[in-house]
Write a protein that holds these residues in place. Sequence first.
Motif, short mmCIF file in Angstrom:
data_model
loop_
_atom_site.label_atom_id
_atom_site.label_comp_id
_atom_site.label_asym_id
_atom_site.label_seq_id
_atom_site.Cartn_x
_atom_site.Cartn_y
_atom_site.Cartn_z
N ARG A 257 23.98 -41.96 1.47
CA ARG A 257 23.36 -40.58 1.59
C ARG A 257 22.65 -40.01 0.39
O ARG A 257 21.48 -39.49 0.52
CB ARG A 257 24.15 -39.62 2.13
CG ARG A 257 24.57 -39.75 3.73
CD ARG A 257 25.27 -38.80 4.31
NE ARG A 257 26.57 -38.50 3.63
CZ ARG A 257 27.69 -39.01 4.14
NH1 ARG A 257 27.87 -39.80 5.46
NH2 ARG A 257 28.91 -39.01 3.65
N ALA A 258 23.36 -40.07 -0.70
CA ALA A 258 22.93 -39.61 -1.99
C ALA A 258 21.56 -40.34 -2.37
O ALA A 258 20.85 -39.88 -2.93
CB ALA A 258 23.90 -39.69 -3.02
N ASP A 259 21.60 -41.73 -2.37
CA ASP A 259 20.39 -42.56 -2.63
C ASP A 259 19.48 -42.03 -1.76
O ASP A 259 18.19 -42.17 -2.29
CB ASP A 259 20.83 -44.18 -2.51
CG ASP A 259 19.85 -44.96 -2.82
OD1 ASP A 259 19.42 -44.91 -4.12
OD2 ASP A 259 19.33 -45.82 -2.30
N ASP A 260 19.59 -42.00 -0.40
CA ASP A 260 18.64 -41.61 0.41
C ASP A 260 17.85 -40.30 -0.02
O ASP A 260 16.66 -40.12 -0.03
CB ASP A 260 19.02 -41.49 1.88
CG ASP A 260 19.19 -43.02 2.56
OD1 ASP A 260 18.68 -43.81 1.94
OD2 ASP A 260 20.05 -43.08 3.63
N ARG A 264 14.01 -39.45 -0.82
CA ARG A 264 13.18 -38.44 -0.29
C ARG A 264 12.77 -37.55 -1.25
O ARG A 264 11.48 -36.93 -1.03
CB ARG A 264 14.33 -37.82 0.81
CG ARG A 264 14.61 -38.73 1.97
CD ARG A 264 14.96 -37.79 3.14
NE ARG A 264 16.20 -37.12 2.97
CZ ARG A 264 17.47 -37.50 2.89
NH1 ARG A 264 17.53 -38.68 3.58
NH2 ARG A 264 18.47 -36.96 2.67
N ALA A 265 13.40 -37.13 -2.01
CA ALA A 265 12.94 -36.32 -3.21
C ALA A 265 11.79 -36.74 -4.17
O ALA A 265 10.86 -36.10 -4.22
CB ALA A 265 14.20 -35.94 -4.30
N ARG A 270 6.07 -37.39 -5.01
CA ARG A 270 4.85 -38.11 -5.38
C ARG A 270 3.79 -37.71 -4.23
O ARG A 270 2.69 -37.78 -4.45
CB ARG A 270 5.30 -39.74 -4.76
CG ARG A 270 5.97 -40.43 -5.82
CD ARG A 270 5.93 -41.81 -5.77
NE ARG A 270 6.60 -42.26 -4.67
CZ ARG A 270 8.10 -42.35 -4.71
NH1 ARG A 270 8.75 -42.37 -5.65
NH2 ARG A 270 8.55 -42.73 -3.52
N ARG A 271 4.37 -37.09 -3.24
CA ARG A 271 3.32 -36.68 -2.04
C ARG A 271 2.58 -35.42 -2.56
O ARG A 271 1.61 -35.07 -2.38
CB ARG A 271 4.20 -36.32 -0.65
CG ARG A 271 4.24 -37.62 0.00
CD ARG A 271 4.58 -37.13 1.58
NE ARG A 271 5.72 -36.45 1.46
CZ ARG A 271 6.88 -36.97 1.46
NH1 ARG A 271 7.05 -38.23 1.78
NH2 ARG A 271 8.14 -35.98 1.91
#
Length: 305
Positions: A257-260, A264-265, A270-271
């Motif tokens: 979850r921390a990696d995901d 996501r961050a 990047r977006r």
Amino acid sequence: MNQNVIRNHKDSLFQLAFRDNPEAALSLYNAINGSHHTDATKLKFELLGGGIFMSMENDNGFIMDQTLSMYEHQSTLNPNMPLRGLIYYGELYLKIINRHRLLYSTTLIKIPIPQYIVFYNGTKDMGGEKVVLRLSDAFEKKDEKYEYEWTATMININYGHNEELMNSCRMLHDYAYFIQKVREYTCDMELRDAIMKAMNECIAADIFRDVLEKYREIIMNLSLLEFNEEEYKEYLIEEERQKTEMERKRADDEAKRADDAEKRADDAERRVVHLEKEGAIKLILTLKNLDCNKETIQKEFGRAY
């Protein structure tokens, strides 16, 4: 199941088979040590913890063979047996030292050689007919310069194993046979019925007969306790395994979850950067279309385009 009842019964079926039978005890002693003693009255033994200490003494009370043996039965694999044996022998050696009051003497105290044997008849594979467990495996720090060692020799006494030893000690053979029969019958019937059927069959075949007839009711209760204890220990081991597995899975899930969340961050960042760049490019093109000169565009964005 009453855990206190399990932990407080002092005699095991293994102890019961040998403690009041000097000839059988001598046979076991000879089988383990490769000796040929014939006078069972010279055999001295005492119960300590879950095992039996045995030694051969001459008429003057001195230990023969210079060996002090402890035989203990286990139905579950326990890697801590060397530490357990060390504690047992420490208690016994202390008695010897206190008897002679020589601990602070300048003379070297001679002590009998310790021989700690664990007779294993559990259902888990112990990894061979005979396995030597070492105390050094428990040391937190591994260093060759530390030479201290203590061992426990674990011997498989399930029926069909270590046949030479079994053939040298009839009582040990019969004990193993009885346990095997109880296990076989528990596949098809309740434990009490399985024990009763195994007892009757063994008595009829003159296997373990003297012990079964003499201690019939005691053995019934002991067997119920020991087989339930074995099942209970297996339950505790499985429970601990499942607990460890759940904790590992929980830790893995949290890490995932921390990696995901981190991914996501990063994706969001990047977006944002992409959108900023995309917006800037569109604005530059718009300014160009409006025939704005290079200096005006640079002043707006603070950098070359």
